[in-house]
Write a protein that holds these residues in place. Structure first.
Motif, short mmCIF file in Angstrom:
data_model
loop_
_atom_site.label_atom_id
_atom_site.label_comp_id
_atom_site.label_asym_id
_atom_site.label_seq_id
_atom_site.Cartn_x
_atom_site.Cartn_y
_atom_site.Cartn_z
N ALA A 37 0.85 -1.20 0.00
CA ALA A 37 0.00 0.00 0.00
C ALA A 37 0.88 1.25 0.00
CB ALA A 37 -0.93 -0.01 1.21
N LEU A 38 1.95 1.22 0.80
CA LEU A 38 2.87 2.37 0.84
C LEU A 38 3.60 2.53 -0.49
CD1 LEU A 38 4.46 1.81 4.36
CD2 LEU A 38 3.13 3.81 3.68
N ALA A 39 4.08 1.41 -1.04
CA ALA A 39 4.84 1.46 -2.31
C ALA A 39 3.95 2.04 -3.40
CB ALA A 39 5.33 0.07 -2.68
N GLU A 40 2.69 1.60 -3.43
CA GLU A 40 1.82 2.09 -4.49
C GLU A 40 1.43 3.55 -4.30
OE1 GLU A 40 -0.88 -1.22 -5.00
OE2 GLU A 40 0.64 -2.15 -6.28
N ALA A 41 1.55 4.04 -3.07
CA ALA A 41 1.31 5.47 -2.83
C ALA A 41 2.59 6.27 -3.05
CB ALA A 41 0.77 5.67 -1.42
N ASP A 130 8.77 -10.09 -3.72
CA ASP A 130 7.55 -9.86 -4.48
C ASP A 130 7.80 -8.63 -5.36
OD1 ASP A 130 4.95 -10.29 -5.04
OD2 ASP A 130 4.15 -9.64 -3.10
N GLY A 131 7.83 -8.83 -6.67
CA GLY A 131 8.20 -7.71 -7.54
C GLY A 131 7.10 -7.29 -8.49
N ARG A 132 7.05 -6.02 -8.80
CA ARG A 132 6.12 -5.46 -9.80
C ARG A 132 6.84 -4.37 -10.58
NH1 ARG A 132 0.94 -4.54 -5.64
NH2 ARG A 132 0.95 -6.66 -4.87
N VAL A 133 6.14 -3.84 -11.56
CA VAL A 133 6.71 -2.73 -12.32
C VAL A 133 5.94 -1.46 -11.90
CG1 VAL A 133 7.02 -1.79 -14.65
CG2 VAL A 133 7.31 -4.24 -14.23
N ASP A 134 6.66 -0.38 -11.58
CA ASP A 134 5.94 0.82 -11.14
C ASP A 134 5.46 1.65 -12.33
OD1 ASP A 134 7.99 2.46 -11.99
OD2 ASP A 134 8.85 2.78 -10.01
N THR A 135 4.75 2.75 -12.03
CA THR A 135 4.12 3.52 -13.11
C THR A 135 5.15 4.11 -14.07
OG1 THR A 135 4.02 5.31 -11.53
CG2 THR A 135 1.95 4.13 -11.97
N GLY A 136 6.38 4.33 -13.60
CA GLY A 136 7.43 4.86 -14.48
C GLY A 136 8.19 3.77 -15.22
N GLY A 137 7.77 2.51 -15.09
CA GLY A 137 8.44 1.41 -15.78
C GLY A 137 9.61 0.83 -15.01
N GLY A 138 9.87 1.32 -13.80
CA GLY A 138 10.98 0.78 -13.00
C GLY A 138 10.50 -0.39 -12.14
N ALA A 139 11.46 -1.12 -11.58
CA ALA A 139 11.10 -2.25 -10.72
C ALA A 139 10.80 -1.76 -9.31
CB ALA A 139 12.26 -3.24 -10.67
#
Ligand code: ATP
Length: 256
Positions: A37-41, A130-139
């Motif tokens: 939740a923090l990472a996505e904010a 647990d990895g995802r791609v952020d809105t800027g395309g970074g990991a």
């Protein structure tokens, strides 16, 4: 007691990059949920979340992670790594926990490929990447660390035969917050080291190299000798007809 409420307090550590800000919660479903939740904010690289109690802890493949309020460290760290570092994060986490546990309690840990920290032949700590791609395309990665501190695994039938704790191995108690700070400082240091340094330390404590193992993974089990690990931590397994397989994930069992 409220679950997933606001943190009890925030702790700042100006000496580190990873762990500069640590959100300390009373009780959460999972520190992974709170960290995401923090990472996505938009939380920055290095922010971390710990909780004294967790009601729905999880490991790899959604398996349950068992913890005891005040007796376990449940820590999730937000990382925004370069691609190079992202590929070795599970080694970085394991090496950091090993150093922190040596400092806290004088325990010498080994590793079980790919992601567990062992002591006395039993599991002391699980690490979840647990990895995802952020809105800027970074990991963006959340690293979850579940470390048994003052609990006695013998009290929990599900893990009695496979788990151990800092208390069982050393006779010493460690407060979750103290353990969190030790792990975060070690993570900060290991994260800054070269791939070769991290690989060298991880490989040196991997307890299965040269042994006969069975690796179960999607598509079935593979038997052979755990010959070595590649620079990114992949397991190199020599099968019975002499072919070398590169395995990036799976579950390893030692064979007689
Ligand atoms: P394995 O340990 O079999 O390789 P894994 O690496 O996939 O499994 P994790 O994601 O680290 O497992 O954690 C989930 C598993 O760890 C559970 O299935 C259970 O067997 C075990 N486990 C759960 N809680 C604990 C704990 N507190 N200490 C040690 N082991 C635990």
């Amino acid at each position: 007691m409220r679950t997933n409420g606001s943190p009890l307090f925030e702790r700042y550590d100006a000496a580190t990059d990873i762990g500069r800000r640590l959100y300390v919660h009373d009780r959460v479903t999972s520190t992974m949920d709170m960290a995401w939740a923090l990472a996505e904010a938009g939380a920055p690289h290095g922010d971390a979340v710990m909780a004294f109690a967790q009601t729905a802890g999880r490991g790899r493949f959604g398996r349950a992670w068992l913890s005891e309020p005040g007796g376990s460290l449940m820590l999730s760290v937000i990382l925004r790594p370069s691609l190079d570092i992202a590929s070795r994060l599970s080694m970085i986490g394991a090496v950091a926990v090993r150093r922190a546990v040596a400092d806290l309690a004088g325990i010498s840990c080994t590793f079980k490929w790919p992601n567990d920290v062992f002591a006395g032949g039993r599991k002391l700590c699980g690490i979840l990447i647990d990895g995802r791609v952020d809105t800027g395309g970074g990991a963006v990665v959340v690293m979850g660390i579940g470390l048994n501190l003052n609990m006695r695994p013998a009290d929990y039938p599900e893990i009695a035969a496979i788990a151990t704790s800092v208390l069982v191995e050393s006779g010493r108690r460690a407060a979750p917050e103290e353990a969190a700070v030790a792990v975060l400082r070690a993570l900060d240091a290991v994260h800054a080291e070269t791939g070769a340094e991290v690989l060298g330390e991880w490989r040196g404590a991997l307890h299965m190299l040269g042994k006969r193992v069975s690796v179960s993974r999607r598509g079935g089990a593979l038997d052979g000798i755990a010959e070595d690990v590649a620079a990114d931590g992949a397991l190199l397994l020599r099968d019975d007809v002499g072919a070398l397989h590169r395995l990036e994930s799976g579950e390893v069992t030692l064979r007689a």
